[in-house]
Design a protein around this motif. Structure first.
Motif, mmCIF file in Angstrom:
data_model
loop_
_atom_site.group_PDB
_atom_site.id
_atom_site.type_symbol
_atom_site.label_atom_id
_atom_site.label_comp_id
_atom_site.label_asym_id
_atom_site.label_seq_id
_atom_site.Cartn_x
_atom_site.Cartn_y
_atom_site.Cartn_z
ATOM 1 N N ASN A 44 0.821 -1.210 0.000
ATOM 2 C CA ASN A 44 0.000 0.000 0.000
ATOM 3 C C ASN A 44 0.853 1.257 0.000
ATOM 4 O O ASN A 44 0.483 2.265 -0.625
ATOM 5 N N THR A 45 1.998 1.229 0.676
ATOM 6 C CA THR A 45 2.881 2.396 0.689
ATOM 7 C C THR A 45 3.397 2.710 -0.712
ATOM 8 O O THR A 45 3.377 3.869 -1.154
ATOM 9 N N ILE A 46 3.845 1.681 -1.420
ATOM 10 C CA ILE A 46 4.338 1.887 -2.790
ATOM 11 C C ILE A 46 3.216 2.405 -3.689
ATOM 12 O O ILE A 46 3.422 3.318 -4.506
ATOM 13 N N THR A 47 2.025 1.844 -3.539
ATOM 14 C CA THR A 47 0.886 2.284 -4.351
ATOM 15 C C THR A 47 0.543 3.739 -4.063
ATOM 16 O O THR A 47 0.287 4.534 -4.984
ATOM 17 N N LEU A 48 0.537 4.131 -2.786
ATOM 18 C CA LEU A 48 0.217 5.509 -2.424
ATOM 19 C C LEU A 48 1.281 6.480 -2.931
ATOM 20 O O LEU A 48 0.958 7.607 -3.331
ATOM 21 N N VAL A 49 2.550 6.061 -2.918
ATOM 22 C CA VAL A 49 3.611 6.908 -3.473
ATOM 23 C C VAL A 49 3.377 7.149 -4.955
ATOM 24 O O VAL A 49 3.532 8.272 -5.455
ATOM 25 N N TRP A 50 2.967 6.083 -5.676
ATOM 26 C CA TRP A 50 2.691 6.233 -7.108
ATOM 27 C C TRP A 50 1.514 7.181 -7.340
ATOM 28 O O TRP A 50 1.554 8.052 -8.211
ATOM 29 N N ILE A 51 0.448 7.037 -6.534
ATOM 30 C CA ILE A 51 -0.727 7.910 -6.689
ATOM 31 C C ILE A 51 -0.332 9.358 -6.402
ATOM 32 O O ILE A 51 -0.735 10.283 -7.126
ATOM 33 N N ALA A 52 0.477 9.565 -5.345
ATOM 34 C CA ALA A 52 0.908 10.921 -5.016
ATOM 35 C C ALA A 52 1.739 11.520 -6.144
ATOM 36 O O ALA A 52 1.584 12.707 -6.483
ATOM 37 N N THR A 98 -11.707 -13.485 5.301
ATOM 38 C CA THR A 98 -11.901 -12.767 4.035
ATOM 39 C C THR A 98 -11.370 -11.347 4.109
ATOM 40 O O THR A 98 -10.830 -10.821 3.133
ATOM 41 N N LEU A 99 -11.498 -10.721 5.280
ATOM 42 C CA LEU A 99 -10.975 -9.364 5.446
ATOM 43 C C LEU A 99 -9.462 -9.340 5.242
ATOM 44 O O LEU A 99 -8.931 -8.481 4.522
ATOM 45 N N ILE A 100 -8.758 -10.302 5.857
ATOM 46 C CA ILE A 100 -7.296 -10.349 5.726
ATOM 47 C C ILE A 100 -6.890 -10.708 4.301
ATOM 48 O O ILE A 100 -6.037 -10.045 3.691
ATOM 49 N N ALA A 101 -7.494 -11.774 3.740
ATOM 50 C CA ALA A 101 -7.151 -12.195 2.373
ATOM 51 C C ALA A 101 -7.521 -11.120 1.357
ATOM 52 O O ALA A 101 -6.784 -10.883 0.394
ATOM 53 N N GLY A 102 -8.649 -10.457 1.568
ATOM 54 C CA GLY A 102 -9.050 -9.389 0.652
ATOM 55 C C GLY A 102 -8.119 -8.202 0.716
ATOM 56 O O GLY A 102 -7.827 -7.565 -0.309
ATOM 57 N N ALA A 103 -7.621 -7.889 1.920
ATOM 58 C CA ALA A 103 -6.669 -6.782 2.057
ATOM 59 C C ALA A 103 -5.373 -7.086 1.315
ATOM 60 O O ALA A 103 -4.802 -6.217 0.638
ATOM 61 N N ILE A 104 -4.913 -8.334 1.416
ATOM 62 C CA ILE A 104 -3.694 -8.721 0.696
ATOM 63 C C ILE A 104 -3.922 -8.652 -0.814
ATOM 64 O O ILE A 104 -3.089 -8.120 -1.556
ATOM 65 N N LEU A 105 -5.051 -9.175 -1.280
ATOM 66 C CA LEU A 105 -5.331 -9.187 -2.719
ATOM 67 C C LEU A 105 -5.415 -7.778 -3.284
ATOM 68 O O LEU A 105 -4.777 -7.459 -4.291
ATOM 69 N N THR A 106 -6.186 -6.920 -2.638
ATOM 70 C CA THR A 106 -6.342 -5.557 -3.161
ATOM 71 C C THR A 106 -5.042 -4.762 -3.047
ATOM 72 O O THR A 106 -4.742 -3.928 -3.908
ATOM 73 N N LEU A 132 -2.860 -6.000 -5.852
ATOM 74 C CA LEU A 132 -3.462 -5.566 -7.112
ATOM 75 C C LEU A 132 -3.123 -4.102 -7.374
ATOM 76 O O LEU A 132 -2.782 -3.709 -8.498
ATOM 77 N N GLY A 133 -3.200 -3.286 -6.312
ATOM 78 C CA GLY A 133 -2.819 -1.881 -6.463
ATOM 79 C C GLY A 133 -1.349 -1.718 -6.786
ATOM 80 O O GLY A 133 -0.974 -0.893 -7.628
ATOM 81 N N LEU A 134 -0.499 -2.535 -6.127
ATOM 82 C CA LEU A 134 0.938 -2.488 -6.408
ATOM 83 C C LEU A 134 1.225 -2.890 -7.852
ATOM 84 O O LEU A 134 2.012 -2.229 -8.553
ATOM 85 N N PHE A 135 0.593 -3.963 -8.297
ATOM 86 C CA PHE A 135 0.775 -4.423 -9.675
ATOM 87 C C PHE A 135 0.333 -3.347 -10.666
ATOM 88 O O PHE A 135 1.008 -3.077 -11.669
ATOM 89 N N PHE A 136 -0.799 -2.718 -10.380
ATOM 90 C CA PHE A 136 -1.332 -1.673 -11.253
ATOM 91 C C PHE A 136 -0.387 -0.474 -11.307
ATOM 92 O O PHE A 136 -0.142 0.100 -12.376
ATOM 93 N N ALA A 137 0.166 -0.099 -10.148
ATOM 94 C CA ALA A 137 1.085 1.037 -10.102
ATOM 95 C C ALA A 137 2.367 0.750 -10.873
ATOM 96 O O ALA A 137 2.861 1.599 -11.624
ATOM 97 N N LEU A 138 2.922 -0.451 -10.709
ATOM 98 C CA LEU A 138 4.166 -0.793 -11.400
ATOM 99 C C LEU A 138 3.981 -0.818 -12.905
ATOM 100 O O LEU A 138 4.858 -0.395 -13.664
#
Length: 333
Positions: A9-17, A67-75, A78-84
Motif C-alpha cells: 500500500n505504501t508503494i501504491t500511495l507513493v505512485w498515486i501521489a 476474508t478481510l485479511i485475504a481481501g486486504a492482501i489481494l487488493t 493488485l494496487g501495487l501491480f497496477f502502479a508498477l
C-alpha cells in the motif's frame, strides 16, 4: 501479513501521489509513447470489479475475518501491480529486474542442489521442520513450491536471453554474459527436475513447448533455434545426471497415476471443491476460507489437511465465485 499489506500500500500511495503532484511528467511520457497500449485499458475495470466483489464478500463470507485479511492482501498487491505497470520505466530498469530474478533463481537452485546431494533433512542444514524434512529443497520446505518458482523464472530467463541476443550485435561483448545466462538456465532446469515434482516438470515442458512455437514464428533464423535446442538438451542431460534412477522412476509414474495416493487425494479435493462452488456459484465461500470450509465437507479420516486445492482456477472458483474468477481472467494487457 501486515508487513506485506503495508509495504504494498505504501508503494501504491507513493505512485498515486506522484501522479497527482507531477501530472505533466506522466502526460509527456504517455504522449511520447502513445504507440504503446496503456495498461489502464486492460486492467482498470476488472481491478475495480475485483475490489467491489471483495467488499461484497465481507457480508456473504463463511468466515468474514479470514476474508478481510485475504481481501486486504489481494487488493494491496493488485494496487501495487497496477502502479508498477503504469510507472515510467526505461528498458534498463526492466533489464535490472529480470537479471535480479534470474540471479536469485540460480542461487536458490545451486543451494538446493548442494543441499539435496548432502542428504540433509534440515532446512538449510540449520532448522528441522515440524512435519519432517523429506520434501525440503534448498530454502523451500515444500519442493513443489520450489519447482513452481523455477518454472516461472526459467522461461523469463530464456526470454531475456533472446532479447539480449537481439539487442547486442557485438559477439565478443555479449558472449560471456550469454554463456553465464545459459549456464544459470541449465542449473535451474536441473534443480527443477531434481525436485521430482511432476506438476513442476509438466508446467516447464508445456511452457517451453509454447515458447518454442512462438520462437519459430518470431525468430525464423536457424542459429537461435539450434542454440536454444542445444541448451535444452544440455539441461535435460544435467537433470538426469543429477536425478539418476529416482528421476526415471518418478517419470514412470505418469503411466499409472490411478495408483498414486497423492493423485487420489487431489481428485477428492477437486470433487469437494466443485461441490462448494455449486453451493456458492456467484460470490464463492469468501477469500481465505478454503481450508476451514473444505474440512466441514470431508467424510474420510485421513490426517492430511486440505489447505489448498492444488488447482488455482478451482480454488478461485470456490473462494471467489464465478464473478471473481471471470474478473481475474479479464485482467490482461
Amino acid at each position: 501479513r501486515m508487513v506485506l499489506i503495508t509495504t504494498a500500500n505504501t508503494i501504491t500511495l507513493v505512485w498515486i501521489a506522484r501522479e497527482l503532484l507531477y501530472p505533466d511528467a506522466s502526460r509527456i511520457y504517455r504522449r511520447e509513447h502513445s504507440h504503446r497500449r496503456t495498461p489502464f485499458a486492460g486492467l482498470l475495470i476488472p481491478a475495480l470489479i475485483i475490489v467491489a466483489l471483495t467488499a461484497a464478500q465481507l457480508f456473504t463470507s463463511a468466515i468474514p475475518g479470514n476474508t478481510l485479511i485475504a481481501g486486504a492482501i489481494l487488493t494491496s498487491f493488485l494496487g501495487l501491480f497496477f502502479a508498477l505497470l503504469n510507472t515510467n520505466r526505461p528498458y534498463r530498469d526492466i533489464r535490472f529486474l529480470v537479471k535480479a530474478l534470474v540471479t536469485a533463481g540460480f542461487a536458490y537452485a545451486f543451494i538446493g542442489i548442494i543441499h539435496k546431494l548432502s542428504g540433509s533433512t534440515d532446512l538449510l542444514w540449520i532448522r528441522t521442520p515440524r512435519h519432517g524434512g523429506a520434501s525440503i529443497f534448498g530454502p523451500y520446505v515444500n519442493q513443489n513450491h520450489f519447482a513452481a518458482l523455477m518454472a516461472l523464472i526459467i522461461p523469463l530467463g530464456t526470454g531475456f536471453y533472446l532479447s539480449e541476443n537481439t539487442r547486442q550485435r557485438d559477439l565478443h561483448q555479449r558472449l560471456p554474459r550469454q554463456t553465464l545466462l545459459v549456464f544459470a538456465l541449465i542449473v535451474m532446469t536441473g534443480a527443477l527436475f531434481m525436485t521430482l515434482s511432476r506438476g513442476g516438470m509438466l508446467a516447464l515442458v508445456a511452457t517451453m513447448l509454447l515458447f518454442g512455437l512462438l520462437l519459430a514464428a518470431v525468430f525464423p533464423g536457424r542459429h537461435r533455434k539450434s542454440l536454444m535446442a542445444g541448451a535444452a538438451l544440455a539441461a535435460l542431460v544435467f537433470a538426469f545426471w543429477l536425478g539418476g534412477s529416482r528421476l526415471s522412476e518418478r517419470l514412470a509414474t505418469f503411466g499409472h497415476l490411478e495408483e498414486d495416493k497423492s493423485v487420489g487425494l487431489r481428485i477428492d479435493m477437486w470433487e469437494l471443491s466443485l461441490g462448494l462452488a455449486k453451493e456458492n456459484p456467484i460470490l464463492g465461500t469468501g477469500l481465505g476460507t478454503y481450508a476451514p470450509t473444505i474440512e466441514t465437507r470431508r467424510s474420510d479420516k485421513t490426517p492430511v489437511s486440505y489447505v489448498y486445492a492444488h488447482n488455482d482456477p478451482l480454488q478461485l472458483l470456490t473462494e471467489f465465485g464465478a464473478a471473481g474468477l471471470l474478473a481475474i481472467a479479464a485482467c490482461h494487457d
